[in-house]
Design an enzyme around this catalytic site. Structure first.
Site, PDB file in Angstrom:
ATOM      1  N   VAL A   6       0.833  -1.195   0.000  1.00 58.24           N
ATOM      2  CA  VAL A   6       0.000   0.000   0.000  1.00 58.24           C
ATOM      3  C   VAL A   6       0.870   1.249   0.000  1.00 58.24           C
ATOM      4  O   VAL A   6       2.036   1.216   0.369  1.00 58.24           O
ATOM      5  CB  VAL A   6      -0.947   0.024   1.221  1.00 58.24           C
ATOM      6  N   CYS A   7       0.281   2.352  -0.439  1.00 53.66           N
ATOM      7  CA  CYS A   7       0.938   3.659  -0.407  1.00 53.66           C
ATOM      8  C   CYS A   7      -0.137   4.724  -0.254  1.00 53.66           C
ATOM      9  O   CYS A   7      -1.323   4.458  -0.446  1.00 53.66           O
ATOM     10  CB  CYS A   7       1.712   3.940  -1.704  1.00 53.66           C
ATOM     11  N   ASP A   8       0.287   5.928   0.067  1.00 54.41           N
ATOM     12  CA  ASP A   8      -0.632   7.056   0.142  1.00 54.41           C
ATOM     13  C   ASP A   8       0.054   8.280  -0.447  1.00 54.41           C
ATOM     14  O   ASP A   8       1.169   8.625  -0.040  1.00 54.41           O
ATOM     15  CB  ASP A   8      -1.030   7.338   1.593  1.00 54.41           C
TER      16      ASP A   8
END
Length: 421
Positions: A6-8
């Site tokens: 995941v990343c943001d």
């Protein structure tokens, strides 16, 4: 085995003032990610078949040690791009290029967000997204979305194989491992609707919604994308004149949860755990960029876990931030990434009690590093010295409450890359 990385990424395009770009890169916990300045010389050849990426433009890249492509970057012209894994209904082949490879080409060859959008469209339609994208789990593959920004303009660009949609940003936009563009796109691949209709991903007579048509709903939900996007938006709600401090806070946010609790990551600041849905969910690098016509100003941790780290001024200085070889990396105490990772893992054993031992010093140092007068080289040197001091303080607190499966998971991770106990 199914895994989720995941990343943001967030961009703010205010009515007046500079554009802001920020990203947490979340990947496998023992995958070192280095912040590098490239000044035209390339550390390792580009993957065979990609366009020539040689350029005299200076680049700041945050790059997994074993990959050519970058998770995020800013060039000297003030173009910033961040990449996210997205999970779609279309297969991802065993051979091809990562979205990070395409992103690095765009950062190297383009000067504006509009130019980078055109470049990424051309690369997406021309080249197959595929190949090894996970560190230890090389079979992990995905398509990509991107946030593209310069001093005046920002775009969300989302892909499903060769198909894509693009939306111009006004105000705040965040992306977090799921397609988000529905029927509000400004541009879309000419064949996207026909494919979705032929595969019955669009209801007869209904409007064409890109994300609804192409998303893999199970994996997108398991990645916690919508929850994390909402968390980032809450952190920035009501901020009219953004400052670097606002993004430091947003990227270090745990969303009111414990760092390793829950079956999926639900906040921007991610820490891996033994659950299969979280073994590849760790923030391994973070960056903030203020994009102005006069040039970009960048701060970066150069480490994992922004909740325990410090954003320091990151200039286009290849002596301070030298390119590294493209190769797997193991523990090296001289590297700030590895030194901090030892501190991070020590803190996870007794997070709140150990973190508080150096919290005041860290917060004071963070304030100093965000001052316009902060000296970049001194900031990076001081942070490296402080890490050893903070580790010593943290280890004075005995770990009492670490669950067995958590201890076993981190012990295995540390042995694999020779991190001292």
């Amino acid at each position: 085995m199914v895994r989720w990385a995941v990343c943001d990424t967030v961009v703010v395009v205010p009515e007046k003032g500079p554009v802001w770009f920020a990203k947490n890169s979340d990947r496998e916990p023992s995958e070192a990610q280095f912040l590098e300045c490239h000044d035209g010389s390339v550390a390792g050849a580009a993957p065979s078949g990609l366009p020539d990426a040689a350029s005299n433009a200076r680049l700041l890249l945050s790059r997994p040690a074993w990959m050519w492509g970058a998770e995020m970057g800013v060039n000297e012209y003030g173009l910033a791009i961040g990449n996210e894994a997205v999970f779609t209904r279309l297969p991802v082949p065993k051979a091809g290029y990562a979205g990070m490879d395409l992103q690095r080409v765009a950062l190297t060859t383009c000067r504006t967000a509009d130019d980078a959008l055109e470049q990424l469209i051309e690369l997406t339609e021309r080249f197959t997204q595929g190949g090894a994208m996970g560190h230890l789990h090389r079979s992990f593959r995905y398509h990509s979305s991107f946030l593209i920004a310069d001093a005046t303009t920002a775009w969300v660009f989302e892909t499903a194989g060769q198909y894509w949609a693009a939306k111009r940003v006004q105000g705040v936009a965040t992306i977090s491992n799921a397609l988000t563009i529905e029927d509000d796109f400004d541009r879309v691949h000419a064949g996207a609707y026909a494919l979705a209709r032929d595969r019955r991903w669009v209801k007869r007579g209904g409007s064409f919604r890109f994300a609804s048509a192409f998303s893999d709903p199970v994996r997108s939900v398991a990645a916690g994308a919508s929850v994390r996007r909402a968390c980032t938006r809450r952190s920035l709600a009501g901020v009219r004149e953004p400052r670097a401090h606002d993004f430091v806070r947003a990227l270090a946010d745990h969303g009111g949860t414990e760092p390793t609790s829950g079956w999926r990551g639900e906040a921007p600041c991610a820490h891996a755990s033994w659950l299969v849905t979280r073994t590849a969910q760790q923030t391994t690098s973070s960056i903030i960029a203020r994009l102005e016509a006069s040039g970009p100003t960048v701060w970066a941790t150069g480490t994992s876990s922004p909740c325990l780290s410090v954003f320091k001024p990151a200039p286009f200085d290849s002596e301070l931030l030298p390119p590294r070889p493209i190769a797997d990396a193991t523990f090296d105490a001289r590297e700030i990434w590895w030194a901090h990772e030892r501190l991070h893992r020590a803190c996870l054993a007794e997070y709140h009690a150990r973190r508080v031992t150096f919290a005041e010093d860290r917060e004071r140092f963070q304030d100093e590093c965000l001052q316009p007068s902060a000296d970049p080289r001194q900031s990076w040197r001081d942070h490296r010295v402080r890490i050893d001091d903070w580790l010593e303080r943290a280890l004075e607190v005995k770990a009492k409450h670490t669950p067995l499966l958590t201890r076993l998971f981190w012990s295995k991770q540390s042995r694999a890359v020779s991190i001292p106990a």
